[in-house]
Design a protein around this motif. Structure first.
Motif, PDB file in Angstrom:
ATOM      1  N   GLU A   1      -4.390  -2.632   5.769  1.00  0.00           N
ATOM      2  CA  GLU A   1      -5.274  -3.791   5.868  1.00  0.00           C
ATOM      3  C   GLU A   1      -5.987  -4.050   4.553  1.00  0.00           C
TER       4      GLU A   1
ATOM      5  N   TYR B   1      -3.652  -5.761   2.227  1.00  0.00           N
ATOM      6  CA  TYR B   1      -3.490  -7.149   2.688  1.00  0.00           C
ATOM      7  C   TYR B   1      -4.679  -7.987   2.267  1.00  0.00           C
ATOM      8  N   GLU B   2      -5.891  -7.477   2.556  1.00  0.00           N
ATOM      9  CA  GLU B   2      -7.087  -8.283   2.297  1.00  0.00           C
ATOM     10  C   GLU B   2      -7.364  -8.402   0.808  1.00  0.00           C
TER      11      GLU B   2
ATOM     12  N   PHE C   1       0.981 -16.582  -0.016  1.00  0.00           N
ATOM     13  CA  PHE C   1       0.459 -15.223   0.078  1.00  0.00           C
ATOM     14  C   PHE C   1       1.565 -14.166   0.190  1.00  0.00           C
TER      15      PHE C   1
ATOM     16  N   PHE D   1       1.871 -11.149  -2.414  1.00  0.00           N
ATOM     17  CA  PHE D   1       1.734  -9.799  -1.862  1.00  0.00           C
ATOM     18  C   PHE D   1       2.945  -8.948  -2.225  1.00  0.00           C
TER      19      PHE D   1
ATOM     20  N   LEU E   1       8.749  -8.500   4.496  1.00  0.00           N
ATOM     21  CA  LEU E   1       7.290  -8.579   4.525  1.00  0.00           C
ATOM     22  C   LEU E   1       6.823  -9.895   5.132  1.00  0.00           C
TER      23      LEU E   1
ATOM     24  N   LEU F   1       3.840  -8.810   7.406  1.00  0.00           N
ATOM     25  CA  LEU F   1       2.538  -9.452   7.163  1.00  0.00           C
ATOM     26  C   LEU F   1       2.000 -10.181   8.385  1.00  0.00           C
TER      27      LEU F   1
ATOM     28  N   VAL G   1      -0.005  -7.739  10.364  1.00  0.00           N
ATOM     29  CA  VAL G   1      -1.348  -7.460   9.836  1.00  0.00           C
ATOM     30  C   VAL G   1      -2.275  -8.619  10.167  1.00  0.00           C
TER      31      VAL G   1
ATOM     32  N   LEU H   1      -5.801  -8.560  12.208  1.00  0.00           N
ATOM     33  CA  LEU H   1      -7.060  -8.981  11.568  1.00  0.00           C
ATOM     34  C   LEU H   1      -7.678 -10.146  12.330  1.00  0.00           C
TER      35      LEU H   1
END
Lengths: 251, 166
Positions: A66, A69-70, A88, A92, B29, B34, B37, B41
């Motif tokens: 996380e 990711y953030e 993104f 990433f 990903l 992703l 995730v 979140l």
């Protein structure tokens, strides 16, 4: 061995050699590509296993997944701004691929694929193609106005346009050379001081004591290289985000 | 420098493999990892927001309860004070009435006593003249041997008048 022959050979560590036997040799699969595969596998494993629990209160691995990711999301969100979310995954992937390449290279016997100009230039070229394609898709012909800022006097066009074009074309070069040079310099330094350790250690009775000095330097260098490894991945990601901002918003 | 040895066939293969590996990594990903995730979140963010909202609502409820409590307290206090004031006023009124009645009764008694005193005095005064006259006659009888009833009466009257008792 370099130390045995009495000379410092800091560059042979960058030599490509095929792996996986005759099949690897046939398809040109070098140890560099093996490390790429390892990095990709580790990145995927980090996210997939880390997020397997889907816990509301994350464990250690999930926290790491996380956090990465953030962290990257923060870069993309603050740099690209509105409409940046769809880029993104690209940023990433770039960030993690470069970061894992840099970090894996610090392990003994490991190969640093980001120390190859061809690799970093390949990555930078992917970025260049993506930002140009995005800009053309979003703005069409207006994209070429990017090379001549609005409001500038027309007679300056012969100067401004070439300068802007060159600066645009030099983006992949600066992006790739920065990463490549940083990684090569770090690994050459590590290798040189490591060779000093072996050479001085062979100097009879006092040798082992004197050899601790370059060893101490190497300990410090490793810490510094971890910083550089992270910093260069960050720079790569943030520059990509800035270029994407230009592509999306045209200045 | 091996990095600049572009004649090495492994160099071009390295780039081809780089593109393949990077592309597959990007695909994996972006498609699988992703979104996972993001879902976690997002779920956490929504849950925290919900909890915050619940806390906000509870706080508003508590505030309202406190305000109601304050209002009830102040209302009760005002009522109590009004009751006290009314009781005090009625008590004062009653006391005033009572003292007035007492004063009236006392004044009546005083008046009656005064009247009684006056009659007693009058009767006493009447008896005084008789006693004086008898005494004077008796004295005269003893001293002179004769009775002068006609002269004694007016003389006693004069003497009484001179002393202010007649």
């Amino acid at each position: 061995m370099a130390a045995e022959s009495g000379s410092i050979d800091a560059l042979s560590q960058f030599q490509l050699t095929p792996v996986f036997g005759p099949i690897g040799a046939a398809v040109g699969f070098s140890q560099s590509n093996a490390h790429m595969l390892l990095a990709a596998g580790l990145i995927t494993a980090l996210i997939m296993f880390g997020m397997a629990a889907r816990a509301v209160v994350p464990g250690r691995l999930q926290s790491l997944a996380e956090a990465s990711y953030e962290f990257v999301y923060g870069i993309v969100d603050s740099q690209v701004g509105h409409g940046g979310k769809r880029f993104f995954p690209f940023v990433f992937t770039l960030f993690m691929f470069v970061l894992f390449g840099n970090m894996l290279g610090l392990f003994p016997y490991a190969f640093t694929y980001t120390s190859h100009l061809a690799v970093t230039f390949g990555l930078a070229l992917i970025v260049f193609v993506v930002i140009t394609a995005v800009a053309l898709a979003l703005h069409g012909r207006k994209f070429f106005g990017y090379f001549f800022p609005e409001g500038a006097p027309l007679w300056l066009a012969p100067i401004i346009v070439p300068v802007e074009v060159v600066s645009y074309l030099s983006r992949p070069v600066s992006l790739s050379v920065r990463l490549f040079a940083n990684m090569v310099a770090g690994h050459v330094l590590l290798k040189v001081f490591a060779t000093f350790v072996v050479m001085l250690g062979a100097l009879g009775a006092v040798g082992p004591f004197v050899a601790t000095l370059p060893l101490a330097v190497n300990v410090l260098l490793i810490g510094f290289e971890i910083l550089v490894a992270f910093l260069q991945a960050y720079v790569f990601a943030i520059l990509t985000s800035i270029y994407l901002h230009d592509a999306v918003h045209l200045h | 420098m091996p990095q600049l040895d572009f004649g090495n066939p492994l160099m071009i293969a390295q780039i081809v493999w780089l593109l393949i590996i990077f592309g597959v990594l990007y695909y994996v990903l972006a498609t699988y990892a992703l979104p996972r995730v993001e879902a976690v979140l997002e779920d956490r963010r929504r849950r925290i927001e919900g909890d915050l909202e619940a806390a906000q609502a509870a706080k508003a409820e508590a505030d309202a309860a406190i305000a109601a409590h304050h209002a009830a307290t102040s209302k009760a206090r005002a009522e109590a004070q009004a009751a006290i004031a009314a009781a005090m006023q009625s008590a004062q009124l009653e006391a005033a009435q009572r003292s007035e009645a007492l004063a009236a009764r006392l004044a009546e008694q005083i008046n009656a006593a005064e009247a009684r005193i006056a009659t007693a005095r009058d009767s006493a005064m009447g008896a005084l003249r008789q006693v004086s006259t008898d005494t004077t006659e008796a004295l005269l009888q003893r001293l002179t041997g004769q009775s002068e009833q006609a002269a004694v009466g007016p003389a006693v009257d004069r003497a009484l008048a001179a002393r202010g008792l007649g």
